[in-house]
Design a protein around this motif. Structure first.
Motif: not given
Length: 202
Positions: A93, A96, A170-171, A174-175, A177-178
């Motif tokens: 994380q 990323m 979840s992964v 997260s990606w 969002e980034k």
């Protein structure tokens, strides 16, 4: 005179703007590589895993996005989706944003960002429908293999059993969002309005 049940009429056939009357194949560029099959997708997956084991997550993500199976068959697309998710799960994380900046900036970076967004949404859709996106390596146990004198061990796939779908989601979130933080909302709009997303590219 027979009565017509207007609720059974397929209005999409009557709409000239409908995708039913619009061959999606014409949206593909003329310089596409040959169609990808499952063997090609498996070979790409092997190269990507070598890059991950070698400590080059940026190169692995760039390769997997640059080799998207354009016009490939369904099995090749499934294998490639699993490979993309495997790459995303294999990057920490904290790395990323650094990896995204290296992959999604410069020449071709915008296209890679849009391609990654398509795969993120496709992965979410497959998890929501219960089919899941599993890479070939995730379906079997992989034993650690030493890689030379450095003592570095082979990367283990994450648990795809109980709780695996939640972990994948979840992964992907997260990606997402980034990626939005880096590229803005334009990538979302382009992916949502691109007719080629529906089974043609990814």
């Amino acid at each position: 005179m027979a009565q017509v049940n207007y609720r059974t009429i397929n209005v999409d056939v009557l709409d000239p703007e409908s995708s039913v009357n619009f061959p999606l194949e014409t949206l593909l560029p003329g310089n596409l590589p040959p169609p990808t099959n499952a063997n090609n997708a498996a070979a790409v997956a092997s190269q990507v895993r070598q890059l991950l084991r070698g400590g080059d997550p940026e190169g692995a993500l760039r390769l997997v996005l640059d080799t998207a199976p354009l016009g490939g068959d369904a099995q090749a697309k499934e294998i490639h989706l699993g490979t993309v998710i495997e790459v995303l799960q294999g990057i920490r994380q904290g790395e990323m944003m650094r990896v995204l900046e290296g992959v999604c900036t410069g020449e071709g970076g915008s296209d890679r960002a849009d391609c990654l967004m398509k795969y993120i949404y496709k992965g979410m859709a497959s998890l929501s429908s219960g089919t899941g996106a599993q890479s070939p390596s995730s379906r079997k146990a992989v034993s650690p293999q030493p890689t030379g004198t450095t003592g570095f061990s082979q990367i283990q796939p994450r648990n795809f059993g109980e709780g695996g779908a939640g972990q994948q989601m979840s992964v992907l979130l997260s990606w997402h969002e980034k990626l939005v933080e880096l590229t803005g909302y334009g990538s979302i709009v382009r992916v949502m309005t691109d007719r080629r997303t529906r089974g043609v590219y990814v």
